[in-house]
Motif scaffolding. Structure first.
Motif, short mmCIF file in Angstrom:
data_model
loop_
_atom_site.label_atom_id
_atom_site.label_comp_id
_atom_site.label_asym_id
_atom_site.label_seq_id
_atom_site.Cartn_x
_atom_site.Cartn_y
_atom_site.Cartn_z
N ALA A 29 13.81 -8.93 -10.25
CA ALA A 29 14.30 -8.54 -8.94
C ALA A 29 13.17 -8.36 -7.94
O ALA A 29 13.37 -8.49 -6.73
N GLY A 30 11.98 -8.07 -8.43
CA GLY A 30 10.86 -7.83 -7.54
C GLY A 30 10.98 -6.49 -6.84
O GLY A 30 12.01 -5.80 -6.93
N ARG A 31 9.94 -6.11 -6.15
CA ARG A 31 9.95 -4.84 -5.44
C ARG A 31 10.70 -5.00 -4.12
O ARG A 31 10.45 -5.92 -3.35
N PRO A 32 11.66 -4.09 -3.83
CA PRO A 32 12.37 -4.21 -2.55
C PRO A 32 11.43 -4.00 -1.37
O PRO A 32 10.48 -3.22 -1.44
N ALA A 78 -1.22 -5.52 -4.43
CA ALA A 78 -1.12 -6.17 -3.12
C ALA A 78 0.29 -6.16 -2.58
O ALA A 78 0.50 -6.18 -1.35
N ALA A 79 1.30 -6.12 -3.46
CA ALA A 79 2.70 -6.09 -3.02
C ALA A 79 3.21 -4.68 -2.76
O ALA A 79 4.38 -4.51 -2.43
N GLY A 80 2.35 -3.67 -2.93
CA GLY A 80 2.78 -2.30 -2.71
C GLY A 80 3.34 -1.63 -3.95
O GLY A 80 3.88 -0.51 -3.87
N VAL A 116 -6.42 -4.09 -7.87
CA VAL A 116 -6.12 -2.87 -7.11
C VAL A 116 -6.36 -3.18 -5.64
O VAL A 116 -7.49 -3.42 -5.22
N ALA A 117 -5.29 -3.20 -4.86
CA ALA A 117 -5.42 -3.55 -3.45
C ALA A 117 -5.74 -2.34 -2.58
O ALA A 117 -6.53 -2.43 -1.65
N ARG A 118 -5.11 -1.19 -2.90
CA ARG A 118 -5.29 0.00 -2.06
C ARG A 118 -5.20 1.25 -2.93
O ARG A 118 -4.52 1.26 -3.97
N ALA A 119 -5.85 2.31 -2.47
CA ALA A 119 -5.83 3.60 -3.16
C ALA A 119 -5.63 4.70 -2.12
O ALA A 119 -6.18 4.63 -1.02
#
Length: 364
Positions: free
Chosen positions: A188-191, A328-330, A305-308
């Motif tokens: 389903a992936g992340r909404p 990266a996709a949150g 790891v895109a963000r922290a």
């Protein structure tokens, strides 16, 4: 008229077994990597071997989806290794399952060593797996998967686990038709988050300050229709701020230096696995950042790891500070907290570590 979705042709189980045997012999790949090379899910790879003594030295038994009943028998295995992962982090803990509790499709194991939160509506397939080992007895495990065939949790026996109990449970929970087709659903992936201007920032801040219990944070996000990282971005930099993506490595190094007891959570939709305690041995290997302690291993793909973020959540017992990593996709990769005694505030030593992590500029 309902939308018609294309049906993807899946490889026949005979072809999966033949190709898996060829790749295993040529390259020595493990099941997860074999499945990726074959373009199928790991659950499909295992299902193709169910009921066969495969040439790759794998014996698989497909299990009935009676997850609470099966999990409540797992303490019979004694000391095992629990493994929970997502695409970026792998969390491994050695211990015995105990204090298992369930309420409907939500439950957990509430031990000091094996500490899990389980969301069984995401559990679809289960297998008992025996794999030949070149230097010892077979490796045995119970493995559980979501509807798209990705792993939600695995239980690996150690050499000193109760292997007779494993065989009894595998036989007792086996489905009658081992070769029944296994149909996986697309992920389903992340909404997607709602637009920022649809989130009331003042209500977000008010609810954040009045949280009371850190376990209510997920409900706060659901009530406001906000994504987790979106809420961090909108609530104000007195409550949440972005730090360098490598902040987890720095936090681990400082926790080792100061002997600070911490908590590390690795989630996926079906399971959250938790380590509580001090950490000791840190090691970088290529893109992987590793904790390699007796009884606890963590493997993190730092390049993914895109963000922290550091977040300060207000509770009745004071502020609870977390370091949280996102891809990266949150998607949430990992959460790190300081250990808290029951009914006590978090330690000043953990707060110092969190406060010391290098911040990014607000427009980074």
């Amino acid at each position: 008229m309902p939308t018609a979705f294309p049906i993807l042709a899946r490889p026949h189980p005979d072809a999966i077994r033949a190709d898996a045997a060829r790749l295993k012999q040529a390259e020595g790949l493990r099941a997860r990597d074999l499945a990726a090379r074959l373009g199928i899910s790991e659950a499909e790879l295992l299902a193709a071997h169910a009921g066969f003594d495969a040439p790759v030295g794998m014996r698989v038994t497909r299990l009935r989806p009676e997850w609470p009943a099966l999990l409540c028998e797992v303490p019979r295995l004694g000391t095992v290794m629990a493994l929970t992962r997502n695409e970026v982090a792998v969390h491994e803990k050695v211990g015995a399952y105990g204090d298992l509790r369930f309420s409907g499709e939500v439950g957990g194991a509430f031990g000091r060593l094996i500490d899990l939160r389980l969301f069984l509506r995401h559990w679809r397939f289960g297998f008992a797996v025996e794999e030949a080992s070149p230097s010892g007895p077979p490796r045995r495990s119970f493995q559980f998967f979501a509807a798209d065939g990705t792993a939600v949790h695995k239980i690996h026996l150690k050499e000193y686990s109760d292997h007779r109990a494993f065989a009894e449970l595998a036989a007792g929970f086996a489905i009658p038709e081992q070769d029944a087709p296994l149909a996986v659903a697309p992920s389903a992936g992340r909404p997607l988050d709602r637009p920022d201007d649809m989130i009331d920032r003042e209500i977000l801040r008010t609810r954040w300050f009045g949280l009371g219990d850190v376990h209510r944070f997920h409900g706060l996000l659901e009530d406001l229709g906000a994504g987790r990282e979106q809420a961090f971005r909108l609530v104000g930099d007195d409550l949440a701020w972005q730090v360098e993506p490598h902040a987890f490595q720095l936090a681990c190094e400082r926790a080792v230096e100061d002997d600070v007891s911490i908590m590390i959570f690795v989630p996926n939709p079906g399971c959250i696995q938790i380590h509580t305690g001090t950490i000791q041995r840190l090691k970088a290997v290529g893109p992987w950042w590793n904790i390699l302690d007796p009884g606890f291993n963590l493997h993190l793909r730092e390049d993914l790891v895109a963000r922290a973020w550091v977040a300060r959540k207000h509770t009745d017992l004071g502020v609870v500070t977390s370091l949280e990593l996102f891809d990266a996709a949150g998607g949430l990769i990992l959460m790190m907290f300081g250990e808290r005694a029951p009914e006590a505030e978090e330690t000043a030593s953990w707060r110092r570590i969190a406060a010391s992590l290098p911040r990014l500029a607000a427009d980074a």
